[in-house]
Design a protein around this motif. Structure first.
Motif, PDB file in Angstrom:
ATOM      1  N   ARG A   1     -58.459 -61.060  12.890  1.00 18.87           N
ATOM      2  CA  ARG A   1     -58.817 -59.934  11.796  1.00 18.87           C
ATOM      3  C   ARG A   1     -59.830 -58.906  12.308  1.00 18.87           C
ATOM      4  NH1 ARG A   1     -55.847 -58.855   8.058  1.00 18.87           N
ATOM      5  NH2 ARG A   1     -57.264 -58.616   6.370  1.00 18.87           N
ATOM      6  N   TYR A   2     -60.704 -59.639  13.304  1.00 20.05           N
ATOM      7  CA  TYR A   2     -61.874 -58.797  13.847  1.00 20.05           C
ATOM      8  C   TYR A   2     -61.000 -57.779  14.948  1.00 20.05           C
ATOM      9  CZ  TYR A   2     -65.799 -57.377  16.791  1.00 20.05           C
ATOM     10  OH  TYR A   2     -66.905 -56.637  17.632  1.00 20.05           O
ATOM     11  N   LYS A   3     -60.232 -58.264  15.628  1.00 16.93           N
ATOM     12  CA  LYS A   3     -59.457 -57.271  16.383  1.00 16.93           C
ATOM     13  C   LYS A   3     -58.806 -56.431  15.729  1.00 16.93           C
ATOM     14  CE  LYS A   3     -58.866 -60.984  20.113  1.00 16.93           C
ATOM     15  NZ  LYS A   3     -57.914 -61.561  20.719  1.00 16.93           N
ATOM     16  N   GLN A   4     -58.210 -56.557  14.611  1.00 12.76           N
ATOM     17  CA  GLN A   4     -57.641 -55.655  13.836  1.00 12.76           C
ATOM     18  C   GLN A   4     -58.401 -54.831  12.777  1.00 12.76           C
ATOM     19  OE1 GLN A   4     -55.066 -58.108  10.892  1.00 12.76           O
ATOM     20  NE2 GLN A   4     -53.521 -58.505  12.640  1.00 12.76           N
ATOM     21  N   ALA A   5     -59.896 -55.265  12.796  1.00 13.67           N
ATOM     22  CA  ALA A   5     -60.844 -54.329  12.213  1.00 13.67           C
ATOM     23  C   ALA A   5     -60.210 -54.218  10.729  1.00 13.67           C
ATOM     24  CB  ALA A   5     -60.954 -52.998  12.752  1.00 13.67           C
ATOM     25  N   ASN A   6     -59.929 -55.413  10.048  1.00  9.27           N
ATOM     26  CA  ASN A   6     -59.097 -55.355   8.936  1.00  9.27           C
ATOM     27  C   ASN A   6     -59.555 -56.662   8.046  1.00  9.27           C
ATOM     28  OD1 ASN A   6     -57.709 -54.318   6.847  1.00  9.27           O
ATOM     29  ND2 ASN A   6     -55.583 -55.189   7.365  1.00  9.27           N
ATOM     30  N   PHE A   7     -60.788 -56.813   7.954  1.00 10.47           N
ATOM     31  CA  PHE A   7     -61.312 -57.908   6.998  1.00 10.47           C
ATOM     32  C   PHE A   7     -60.979 -57.412   5.344  1.00 10.47           C
ATOM     33  CE2 PHE A   7     -63.675 -58.832  10.664  1.00 10.47           C
ATOM     34  CZ  PHE A   7     -63.628 -60.315  10.584  1.00 10.47           C
ATOM     35  N   GLY A   8     -60.608 -58.572   4.741  1.00  8.96           N
ATOM     36  CA  GLY A   8     -60.339 -58.113   3.306  1.00  8.96           C
ATOM     37  C   GLY A   8     -60.773 -59.184   2.357  1.00  8.96           C
ATOM     38  N   TRP A   9     -60.299 -59.209   1.477  1.00 14.13           N
ATOM     39  CA  TRP A   9     -60.866 -60.437   0.077  1.00 14.13           C
ATOM     40  C   TRP A   9     -60.240 -61.709   0.592  1.00 14.13           C
ATOM     41  CZ3 TRP A   9     -64.328 -59.917  -3.131  1.00 14.13           C
ATOM     42  CH2 TRP A   9     -64.518 -58.645  -3.672  1.00 14.13           C
ATOM     43  N   GLY A  10     -58.952 -61.765   1.119  1.00 12.10           N
ATOM     44  CA  GLY A  10     -58.559 -63.089   1.545  1.00 12.10           C
ATOM     45  C   GLY A  10     -59.378 -63.723   2.625  1.00 12.10           C
ATOM     46  N   ASP A  11     -60.040 -63.135   3.453  1.00 13.16           N
ATOM     47  CA  ASP A  11     -60.838 -63.613   4.582  1.00 13.16           C
ATOM     48  C   ASP A  11     -62.236 -64.078   4.015  1.00 13.16           C
ATOM     49  OD1 ASP A  11     -58.908 -62.566   6.950  1.00 13.16           O
ATOM     50  OD2 ASP A  11     -59.726 -60.835   5.975  1.00 13.16           O
ATOM     51  N   GLY A  12     -62.820 -63.325   2.840  1.00 17.01           N
ATOM     52  CA  GLY A  12     -63.664 -63.974   2.235  1.00 17.01           C
ATOM     53  C   GLY A  12     -63.813 -65.224   1.683  1.00 17.01           C
ATOM     54  N   PHE A  13     -62.499 -65.052   0.876  1.00 20.41           N
ATOM     55  CA  PHE A  13     -62.268 -66.298  -0.016  1.00 20.41           C
ATOM     56  C   PHE A  13     -62.161 -67.584   0.625  1.00 20.41           C
ATOM     57  CE2 PHE A  13     -61.187 -63.774  -3.663  1.00 20.41           C
ATOM     58  CZ  PHE A  13     -61.847 -64.402  -4.619  1.00 20.41           C
ATOM     59  N   VAL A  14     -61.376 -67.430   2.001  1.00 18.23           N
ATOM     60  CA  VAL A  14     -61.260 -68.734   2.886  1.00 18.23           C
ATOM     61  C   VAL A  14     -62.479 -68.913   3.740  1.00 18.23           C
ATOM     62  CG1 VAL A  14     -60.588 -67.503   4.936  1.00 18.23           C
ATOM     63  CG2 VAL A  14     -59.561 -69.749   4.486  1.00 18.23           C
ATOM     64  N   ILE A  15     -63.370 -68.103   3.816  1.00 21.03           N
ATOM     65  CA  ILE A  15     -64.843 -68.395   4.489  1.00 21.03           C
ATOM     66  C   ILE A  15     -65.527 -69.063   3.350  1.00 21.03           C
ATOM     67  CG2 ILE A  15     -66.841 -67.516   5.394  1.00 21.03           C
ATOM     68  CD1 ILE A  15     -65.254 -65.374   6.706  1.00 21.03           C
ATOM     69  N   ALA A  16     -65.482 -68.758   2.097  1.00 17.05           N
ATOM     70  CA  ALA A  16     -66.271 -69.171   0.967  1.00 17.05           C
ATOM     71  C   ALA A  16     -65.686 -70.589   0.683  1.00 17.05           C
ATOM     72  CB  ALA A  16     -66.356 -68.329  -0.177  1.00 17.05           C
ATOM     73  N   GLY A  17     -64.395 -70.928   0.975  1.00 17.72           N
ATOM     74  CA  GLY A  17     -63.694 -72.241   0.542  1.00 17.72           C
ATOM     75  C   GLY A  17     -64.169 -72.953   1.745  1.00 17.72           C
ATOM     76  N   PHE A  18     -64.393 -72.635   2.976  1.00 17.62           N
ATOM     77  CA  PHE A  18     -64.662 -73.555   3.944  1.00 17.62           C
ATOM     78  C   PHE A  18     -65.982 -73.924   3.727  1.00 17.62           C
ATOM     79  CE2 PHE A  18     -65.919 -74.515   8.466  1.00 17.62           C
ATOM     80  CZ  PHE A  18     -65.277 -75.490   8.459  1.00 17.62           C
ATOM     81  N   THR A  19     -67.031 -72.951   3.580  1.00 17.66           N
ATOM     82  CA  THR A  19     -68.289 -73.220   3.393  1.00 17.66           C
ATOM     83  C   THR A  19     -68.531 -74.367   2.225  1.00 17.66           C
ATOM     84  OG1 THR A  19     -68.803 -71.053   4.189  1.00 17.66           O
ATOM     85  CG2 THR A  19     -70.499 -72.230   2.870  1.00 17.66           C
ATOM     86  N   LEU A  20     -67.904 -74.243   0.969  1.00 15.35           N
ATOM     87  CA  LEU A  20     -67.965 -75.178   0.187  1.00 15.35           C
ATOM     88  C   LEU A  20     -67.281 -76.500   0.469  1.00 15.35           C
ATOM     89  CD1 LEU A  20     -66.977 -72.898  -2.877  1.00 15.35           C
ATOM     90  CD2 LEU A  20     -69.354 -73.630  -2.357  1.00 15.35           C
ATOM     91  N   THR A  21     -66.387 -76.385   1.334  1.00 18.54           N
ATOM     92  CA  THR A  21     -65.712 -77.744   1.764  1.00 18.54           C
ATOM     93  C   THR A  21     -66.755 -78.442   2.691  1.00 18.54           C
ATOM     94  OG1 THR A  21     -63.541 -76.809   1.887  1.00 18.54           O
ATOM     95  CG2 THR A  21     -63.854 -78.774   3.297  1.00 18.54           C
TER      96      THR A  21
END
Length: 350
Positions: free
Chosen positions: A40-60
């Motif tokens: 996603r960084y190479k695409q320069a196209n971060f979105g809500w989906g990336d934020g949700f999965v990062i939040a989910g992994f942090t909570l995990t």
């Protein structure tokens, strides 16, 4: 005076299994998440989906820390004091609240990934309904856990005078319904990719690979089914600790597999390179191409055959989608006043 509780050998083995699976799967999920973030960084196209999965992994990670505190006493072969069990029950409540939030974030990330592919209105409605259903499930689980006993301290201090708790039969019904909803959501998210992968004009091995990577949610469905089947044994079980450990292990599998399902599609290029080296052929191009020539751009009839004039202007639209799938359209504009159709070329590249 309340007597101490002895940890059974089987419960100790399950605690070791829980620690072992966490030690293996948690770093694996971290690797998958880093792969997704890198793409996603190479695409320069971060979105809500990336934020949700990062939040989910942090909570995990938070869930795993709470579980370590909850079951730390299980590594002892001796007796466990009531104060330790009370603290474990308190930590267990916090774990349930964080687990429900983590599962919501992870599954929402998977839905947002699928929404980039699914353009049919009916499928998009189904996926948004899945998000709403998962939100309702997580919210109801958190709310029910917080109002199950009044006062709340009665969950870990059962001898509080005047305390009132929901009957255990009601708890079993609620958890069974919640588990069934999770199974339905997992199956929907696992089978949804098949509706568009089958239509991709790509080599069969490539479509199979993409289907496998995006169908990882079936493992989460299997864990959820097994967990739901164990819930019915809570009422009759004589070893609640053992059953609780089993439920925790399957719950962790749901979290870890869900995280990998949200990140694995981004590993497709790397996996495809590995499979190519061992002999799987992905080189057959079967993408579809529709071309309509503008007047004056086709073969000429003045003896200069085989040569086509270039269109006057170009507009290229490139939509990058998740999982390394890009859909490109080239639209060649016609001259003002021209009655011909514009050339259209569509190709799908994965």
């Amino acid at each position: 005076m309340t007597s101490s509780t002895k940890v059974s050998p089987y419960a100790r083995e399950l605690a070791i299994t829980l620690a072992g699976t966490t030690a293996v799967l948690l770093p694996l999920c971290l690797v998958m998440l880093c792969a997704r973030i890198s793409v996603r960084y190479k695409q320069a196209n971060f979105g809500w989906g990336d934020g949700f999965v990062i939040a989910g992994f942090t909570l995990t990670i938070v869930v795993c820390i709470l579980q370590f505190n909850q079951y730390a006493y299980c590594f002892n072969n001796g007796f466990t004091q009531p104060a330790t069990l009370s603290r474990s029950a308190k930590v267990s409540l916090a774990g349930v609240l964080v687990w429900a939030s983590a599962m919501f974030c992870i599954k929402t990330s998977v839905v947002l990934l699928l929404l980039r592919f699914q353009q049919a209105c009916c499928w998009r409605a189904v996926l948004w309904a899945v998000v709403a259903l998962q939100a309702a499930t997580a919210t109801s689980s958190i709310f029910f856990s917080l109002v199950r006993c009044r006062p709340l301290q009665a969950l870990w201090k059962p001898n509080i005078p005047g305390a009132k708790c929901v009957p255990f039969s009601t708890v079993l019904i609620f958890t069974s319904v919640n588990g069934s909803v999770n199974i339905l959501v997992d199956l929907t998210l696992s089978l949804a990719p098949l509706s568009f992968i089958a239509k991709l004009q790509r080599p069969v091995p490539e479509k199979v690979l993409l289907a496998v990577l995006m169908g990882m949610g079936l493992l989460a469905s299997a864990a959820s089914i097994q967990k739901t089947m164990l819930i019915k044994d809570l009422a009759s079980s004589k070893d609640i600790l053992t059953l609780s450990l089993l439920l925790t292990i399957y719950g962790n599998v749901e979290l870890f597999v869900g995280t990998m399902a949200a990140c694995l599609p981004y590993t497709k290029p790397a996996v495809q390179r590995v499979l190519t080296r061992v002999g799987v052929n992905f080189s057959v191009q079967n993408s579809f191409r529709l071309t309509r020539c503008m007047p004056g751009t086709g073969p000429r009839s003045d003896g200069n055959r085989g040569h086509a004039s270039a269109p006057s202007s170009h507009q290229t639209i490139l939509a990058q989608s998740e999982a390394g799938v890009s859909v490109g359209k080239s639209l060649s504009d016609t001259e003002p006043g021209s009655s011909g159709e514009s050339a259209r070329t569509m190709h799908v590249t994965i």
